[in-house]
Write an enzyme that holds these catalytic residues in place. Structure first.
Site, PDB file in Angstrom:
ATOM      1  N   GLU A 191      -7.223   0.656  -4.286  1.00 60.37           N
ATOM      2  CA  GLU A 191      -7.324   0.658  -2.701  1.00 60.37           C
ATOM      3  C   GLU A 191      -8.475  -0.017  -2.137  1.00 60.37           C
ATOM      4  O   GLU A 191      -8.534  -0.911  -1.218  1.00 60.37           O
ATOM      5  CB  GLU A 191      -6.628   1.957  -2.287  1.00 60.37           C
ATOM      6  CG  GLU A 191      -5.293   2.105  -2.393  1.00 60.37           C
ATOM      7  CD  GLU A 191      -4.911   3.630  -2.324  1.00 60.37           C
ATOM      8  OE1 GLU A 191      -5.620   4.292  -1.894  1.00 60.37           O
ATOM      9  OE2 GLU A 191      -3.773   3.893  -2.816  1.00 60.37           O
ATOM     10  N   LYS A 219       2.929  11.576  -3.829  1.00 59.87           N
ATOM     11  CA  LYS A 219       1.955  10.687  -4.309  1.00 59.87           C
ATOM     12  C   LYS A 219       1.009  11.594  -5.196  1.00 59.87           C
ATOM     13  O   LYS A 219       0.543  11.485  -6.027  1.00 59.87           O
ATOM     14  CB  LYS A 219       1.254   9.724  -3.358  1.00 59.87           C
ATOM     15  CG  LYS A 219       0.173   8.689  -4.130  1.00 59.87           C
ATOM     16  CD  LYS A 219      -0.558   7.634  -3.089  1.00 59.87           C
ATOM     17  CE  LYS A 219      -1.494   6.940  -3.523  1.00 59.87           C
ATOM     18  NZ  LYS A 219      -1.937   6.168  -2.385  1.00 59.87           N
ATOM     19  N   ASP A 274       0.881  -1.177   0.081  1.00 62.01           N
ATOM     20  CA  ASP A 274       0.010   0.074  -0.136  1.00 62.01           C
ATOM     21  C   ASP A 274       0.924   1.331  -0.098  1.00 62.01           C
ATOM     22  O   ASP A 274       1.445   1.676   0.741  1.00 62.01           O
ATOM     23  CB  ASP A 274      -0.945  -0.057   1.142  1.00 62.01           C
ATOM     24  CG  ASP A 274      -1.660   1.180   1.478  1.00 62.01           C
ATOM     25  OD1 ASP A 274      -1.596   2.136   0.689  1.00 62.01           O
ATOM     26  OD2 ASP A 274      -2.271   1.399   2.636  1.00 62.01           O
ATOM     27  N   ASP A 286     -12.761   4.906   1.910  1.00 65.57           N
ATOM     28  CA  ASP A 286     -11.321   5.046   2.177  1.00 65.57           C
ATOM     29  C   ASP A 286     -10.717   6.281   2.123  1.00 65.57           C
ATOM     30  O   ASP A 286     -10.835   6.793   1.179  1.00 65.57           O
ATOM     31  CB  ASP A 286     -10.737   4.015   1.214  1.00 65.57           C
ATOM     32  CG  ASP A 286      -9.456   3.978   1.114  1.00 65.57           C
ATOM     33  OD1 ASP A 286      -8.776   4.650   2.075  1.00 65.57           O
ATOM     34  OD2 ASP A 286      -8.557   3.251   0.410  1.00 65.57           O
TER      35      ASP A 286
END
Ligand code: AMP
Length: 542
Positions: A185, A79, A16, A213
């Site tokens: 994810e 990211k 992850d 999420d």
């Protein structure tokens, strides 16, 4: 930290790669389950941080630990830059809030610059920085497992565009990993959840599961169907690749900086070190406010010798971030609408990601789903890596029946289409012609026919876009190419077949073909020259 396990583990890992923290996991045959792999310090999550301290590159915990001393050379949130262009509005907004420097590089890429008195500037692409984090996780896994790791499944936000996915894959290759699959994810979290549920003997029917999420930098929602037989199919995804805990921290920092200015007439905003110390204090206060209704933010000698101290209530925190929380619920509504499912037909609401610990977020979700209890049985920080490790095990040819039976059906998060200099379908200069609509199950291949719009037209320019706007200018431009060799004919007489194909990773390939002659051009969209990147990085690190 326990001893390396040796041969009874798989060599494929699940990663992850988060905005603020990352996590790595692997399947242990001995125990017939996934274990989360601790880092050198024994922690199960590792900060997604990279720093240059003047002599060494630091990655993970060691980078984060020196962030307040060395804010200009400590990178986080990278990211948010993956697969984006330097001039994107959101990139520009992020850059304003970061203490490190980002400049425009080749192909309009953002490049992150380390500055240090004793060294010339060093600049890195977001893929290169992410690869250092991935390599760190790979090495932690190798140390723990006691063997070399080559294969990995890496997770990406469901809402990541083709370019962002491609950049993640490139980062994996730079880290020396064979990226077996990219997986969304929330889908990964659903695997963890599904497996957890498969332990229940009584599972009488298929379930509609909503996964919410929210981590540090990205926010994803997904509606999935989990069948008794073990098929996990994604019905719709939504979210925002720029919404998460970092935004809440930023609002708190802005508020505190203004308070400080009002109180002592000093502006901390230009001082990177002071701002970073304030950010660390605000993030801690935010976490405290998940379990208490009031806390204080204290920074000794924040700026020019003046201390900062401020009480912060949960109510104030919620007010500061109210607009973000409301946005989340809009995404939930949109996702259900796309999946064509009423909220009453949702069986379980699963929450993952560190920011779902915020009571207001949970409260809004419970209210939206008319009092439904939220599923918190899976660990918010580890569920995503857990699911990725299960998929890695499956792709490596697992002997476990539950893993073998797992089938994943994902969807494409954003519509894909073209603007082309062709006629026959009244394309306005900026109109987007959609070839694959969003939330189409993948892998998928779709064709679309176009015809020439001028007499004797011999070539056709194809520009590929991703997004939901009718106007291409509002969508993400992915790539372009030209198909030539069209036989001269009157307008409308030559047909061109444009074919879009999305693989299991969500990565797109586009081809165009002159139907009468069979002449064809194909393009793997946005595929970066990985070998060139590897070469460049080796040079920089030497
Ligand atoms: P993730 O990307 O899932 O690791 O989530 C990281 C984000 O969750 C960061 O922004 C953290 O500040 C935030 N976070 C972690 N724990 C808490 C908590 N107890 N309350 C509020 N936010 C939290």
């Amino acid at each position: 930290m326990s001893k390396p396990r040796g041969a009874e583990t798989t060599t494929a890992i699940g990663i992850d790669l988060g905005t603020t923290y990352s996590c790595v996991a692997a399947w242990f045959h001995e125990h017939n389950r996934v274990e989360i792999i601790p880092n050198e310090q024994g922690n199960k999550i590792t900060p997604s941080c990279v720093a240059w301290d003047g002599t060494r590159l630091l990655v993970g915990e060691s980078a984060k630990n020196q962030i307040t001393r060395n804010p200009n050379n400590t990178l986080f949130d990278v990211k948010r830059l993956m697969g984006n262009r330097f001039r994107d509005i959101r990139v520009q907004e992020d850059i304003k809030s970061w203490p490190f420097k980002v400049t425009e590089g080749n192909e309009r890429k953002p490049m992150i610059v380390f500055e240090h008195d004793s060294h010339e500037n060093r600049s890195y692409s977001p893929e290169e920085i992410s690869s250092m984090i991935l390599k760190n996780l790979k090495e932690a896994a190798e140390a723990y497992l006691g063997k070399k790791v080559t294969d990995a499944v890496i997770t990406v936000p469901a809402y990541f565009s083709d370019k962002q996915r491609q950049a993640t894959k490139d980062a994996g290759a730079l880290a020396g990993l064979n990226v077996m699959r990219l997986i969304s994810e929330p889908t990964s979290a659903a695997i963890a959840y599904g497996l957890d549920k498969s332990a229940d003997l009584y599972c009488p029917k298929d379930k509609n599961v909503f996964v919410f999420d929210m981590g540090g930098g990205t926010f994803d929602v997904s509606l999935l169907n989990i069948s008794k037989a073990g098929t996990i199919s994604v019905k719709a995804v939504g979210g925002d690749t720029h919404l998460g805990g970092e935004d809440f921290d930023r609002e708190m920092v802005k508020y505190c900086a203004q308070e400080f200015k009002d109180k002592v007439n000093k502006d901390v905003s230009e001082n990177a070190r002071a701002m970073m110390r304030l950010k660390v204090a605000c993030e801690k206060a935010k976490r405290d406010l998940s379990s208490t209704t009031e806390t204080s933010i204290e920074v000794d000698s924040l700026f020019e010798g003046t201390d900062f101290s401020k009480k912060m209530s949960r109510a104030r925190f919620e007010k500061l971030n109210g607009r973000f929380f409301e946005k989340c619920i809009e995404h939930v509504e949109n996702c259900l609408r796309d999946a064509n499912i009423h909220k009453n037909d949702v069986d379980d609401v699963v929450i993952v990601g560190g920011s779902t610990r915020i009571p207001k977020v949970q409260q809004m979700l419970i209210e939206f789903f008319d009092g439904k209890r939220l599923c918190k049985s899976i660990n918010a920080d580890e569920a995503v890596a857990y699911g990725a490790a299960v998929l890695a095990e499956k792709l490596s040819g697992s002997r476990n029946v539950v893993v073998q039976n797992l089938v994943l059906e994902d969807v494409t998060p954003l519509s894909l289409g073209i603007w082309a200099s062709v006629g026959g379908m009244s394309l306005d200069v900026q109109d987007m012609s959609v070839v694959i609509p969003r939330n189409t199950p993948i892998p998928v291949t779709r064709d679309h026919m176009y015809v020439t719009n001028h007499d004797n037209q011999t070539c056709m320019k194809i520009k590929v876009y991703q997004g939901e706007s009718k106007k291409t200018e509002n969508n993400i431009f992915l790539d372009k190419f030209t198909l030539d060799g069209i036989p001269p004919s009157p307008a409308g007489k030559q047909a061109i077949k444009v074919c879009f194909s999305i693989d299991a990773n969500g990565i797109l390939n586009v081809s165009a073909q002159v139907v009468s002659t069979g002449k064809k051009r194909s393009k793997a969209i946005a595929s970066a020259a990985v070998n060139r990147l590897i070469h460049l990085m080796k040079k920089k690190l030497s």
